[in-house]
Design a protein around this motif. Structure first.
Motif, PDB file in Angstrom:
ATOM      1  N   VAL A  38       0.883  -1.177   0.000  1.00 20.62           N
ATOM      2  CA  VAL A  38       0.000   0.000   0.000  1.00 20.62           C
ATOM      3  C   VAL A  38       0.914   1.218   0.000  1.00 20.62           C
ATOM      4  N   VAL A  40       1.031   5.369  -0.452  1.00 19.34           N
ATOM      5  CA  VAL A  40       0.222   6.601  -0.474  1.00 19.34           C
ATOM      6  C   VAL A  40       1.122   7.767  -0.905  1.00 19.34           C
ATOM      7  N   GLY A  41       0.714   8.440  -1.975  1.00 20.58           N
ATOM      8  CA  GLY A  41       1.424   9.648  -2.399  1.00 20.58           C
ATOM      9  C   GLY A  41       2.528   9.394  -3.394  1.00 20.58           C
ATOM     10  N   ARG A  67      -1.537  -1.487  -4.295  1.00 24.91           N
ATOM     11  CA  ARG A  67      -2.584  -0.490  -4.092  1.00 24.91           C
ATOM     12  C   ARG A  67      -1.874   0.860  -3.962  1.00 24.91           C
ATOM     13  N   ASP A  68      -1.847   1.627  -5.073  1.00 23.97           N
ATOM     14  CA  ASP A  68      -1.206   2.944  -5.077  1.00 23.97           C
ATOM     15  C   ASP A  68      -2.288   4.006  -4.959  1.00 23.97           C
ATOM     16  N   LEU A  69      -2.180   4.844  -3.955  1.00 22.14           N
ATOM     17  CA  LEU A  69      -3.253   5.791  -3.636  1.00 22.14           C
ATOM     18  C   LEU A  69      -2.714   7.221  -3.646  1.00 22.14           C
ATOM     19  N   ASP A  71      -2.080  11.151  -2.415  1.00 20.15           N
ATOM     20  CA  ASP A  71      -1.851  11.634  -1.038  1.00 20.15           C
ATOM     21  C   ASP A  71      -3.046  12.409  -0.483  1.00 20.15           C
ATOM     22  N   VAL A  73      -5.833  10.790  -0.150  1.00 17.88           N
ATOM     23  CA  VAL A  73      -6.689   9.720   0.385  1.00 17.88           C
ATOM     24  C   VAL A  73      -7.083  10.038   1.842  1.00 17.88           C
ATOM     25  N   LEU A  78      -8.445   4.855   3.222  1.00 16.58           N
ATOM     26  CA  LEU A  78      -7.264   3.996   3.429  1.00 16.58           C
ATOM     27  C   LEU A  78      -7.642   2.776   4.286  1.00 16.58           C
ATOM     28  N   LEU A 100       3.611   7.534   6.150  1.00 11.88           N
ATOM     29  CA  LEU A 100       2.327   7.953   5.581  1.00 11.88           C
ATOM     30  C   LEU A 100       2.208   9.474   5.720  1.00 11.88           C
ATOM     31  N   ILE A 104      -2.774  11.337   8.045  1.00 10.07           N
ATOM     32  CA  ILE A 104      -3.204   9.952   8.318  1.00 10.07           C
ATOM     33  C   ILE A 104      -2.722   9.525   9.707  1.00 10.07           C
TER      34      ILE A 104
END
Ligand SMILES: Nc1nc2c(c(=O)[nH]1)N[C@@H](CN(C=O)c1ccc(C(=O)N[C@@H](CCC(=O)O)C(=O)O)cc1)CN2
Length: 291
Positions: A38, A40-41, A67-69, A71, A73, A78, A100, A104
């Motif tokens: 996972v 993020v960003g 799972r690329d999300l 920033d 999110v 998440l 993170l 978050i």
């Protein structure tokens, strides 16, 4: 004296070769191990590390789940991804790439990971089992960097038995986790955990057969402080700008000159970093093996 090298790149390659065979055997039993990440960003460092994890997976035959999300999110979004991976049968184990973003709640995210899927070995349940000494290496995922440090030394024919180990740095991923592992009867070392509040760090270092430098302070361990013949593992990773070239480079915790006094040193890069990656794969294969 010039120290011998604890070669993390070559040792990680040997571990990956062993894992390739184990993965092939698992596939014959109808089990395909899968590592999830996972991310993020857009942090370039984190993207690079995650890409490396998936390259490693391809090398040994482990399936990749990404799972690329963005920033942007939210905590709830998440958490929904974490719940989804917890329930996904193709994902044997997964990691949440750190750090993170500031908005978050990292602790809440890490605690939401199902302990049985915690490929990093950093869930409180798994760390708690380690502290309680109720681990079975196949049943309980162990933190990858401490496990990498231990295997790097052992695979160079060096026993931990009876060694005085001084760990510098009280972070969760290395400092706090390595003591409970190294004091298990199978390793039988004596461990002192030091940190930035330690009075007279040099006095501790002078008594150390093994120094595990994980403070994240460039050059904090100097040649004058260590016992001649000590084994020195450089775990710290800091990014610094080289004043001569103007380029960014990795700086470890171990100063130049230590290799003239120590018997063994781990280079940085090329020491504990590649071992951390290899032990992440090993955690996933162990998790798949337990069925
Ligand atoms: N969920 C996690 N996040 C982070 C971890 C972690 O263990 N779990 N550790 C670091 C980053 N990291 C793995 O994610 C990691 C960093 C570096 C290396 C490595 O092999 N480094 C090479 C040098 C690479 C370079 O040139 O940049 C080396 O030491 O030779 C492996 C893993 C933070 N986040």
């Amino acid at each position: 004296m010039t120290a011998q090298i604890l070669d993390g790149t070559a040792t990680a390659a040997a571990i990956k070769a062993e894992l390739t065979e184990r993965v092939a055997a698992l596939k014959e039993r109808g089990i395909t191990p899968g590592l999830g990440t996972v991310l993020v960003g857009d942090d370039p460092g984190s993207k690079w590390y995650v890409a490396g994890k998936h390259r490693d997976c391809a090398e040994v035959g482990i399936a990749s789940i990404r799972r690329d999300l963005p920033d942007t999110v939210t905590q709830e979004e998440l958490e929904a991804v974490i719940d989804e991976l917890n329930a996904d049968d193709a994902t044997t184990g997964y990691i949440v790439q750190l750090p993170l973003p500031a908005h978050i709640d990292t602790r809440a995210i890490l605690e939401r990971v199902a302990p049985a899927k915690d490929a990093d070995g950093l869930h409180p349940t798994n760390l708690g089992r380690l502290v309680l000494n109720v681990i079975d290496p196949i049943e309980t995922p162990l933190p990858c960097t401490p496990r990498g440090v231990i295997e790097l030394v052992e695979r160079h024919g060096i026993s931990w038995n009876g060694k005085n180990v001084v760990v510098v740095g009280r972070g969760v991923t290395v400092g706090r986790a390595i003591g409970p592992l190294l004091t298990r009867k199978e390793f039988n070392a004596t461990v002192t955990l030091t940190h930035t509040g330690t009075v007279d760090l040099a006095a501790h270092l002078r008594e150390a057969d093994v120094v595990v430098a994980a403070a994240g302070v460039p050059g904090i361990i100097t040649a004058e402080e260590i016992k001649p013949g000590a084994i020195v593992l450089d775990v710290g990773v800091s990014r610094v700008t080289d004043p001569e070239t103007g380029k960014s480079r990795i700086a470890g915790d171990v100063a130049d000159g230590v290799a003239e006094v120590a018997s063994w040193v781990s280079p940085n890069p090329g020491g504990v970093g590649p071992m951390t990656r290899a032990l992440l794969l090993k955690n996933v294969v162990d998790m798949a093996d337990r069925g």
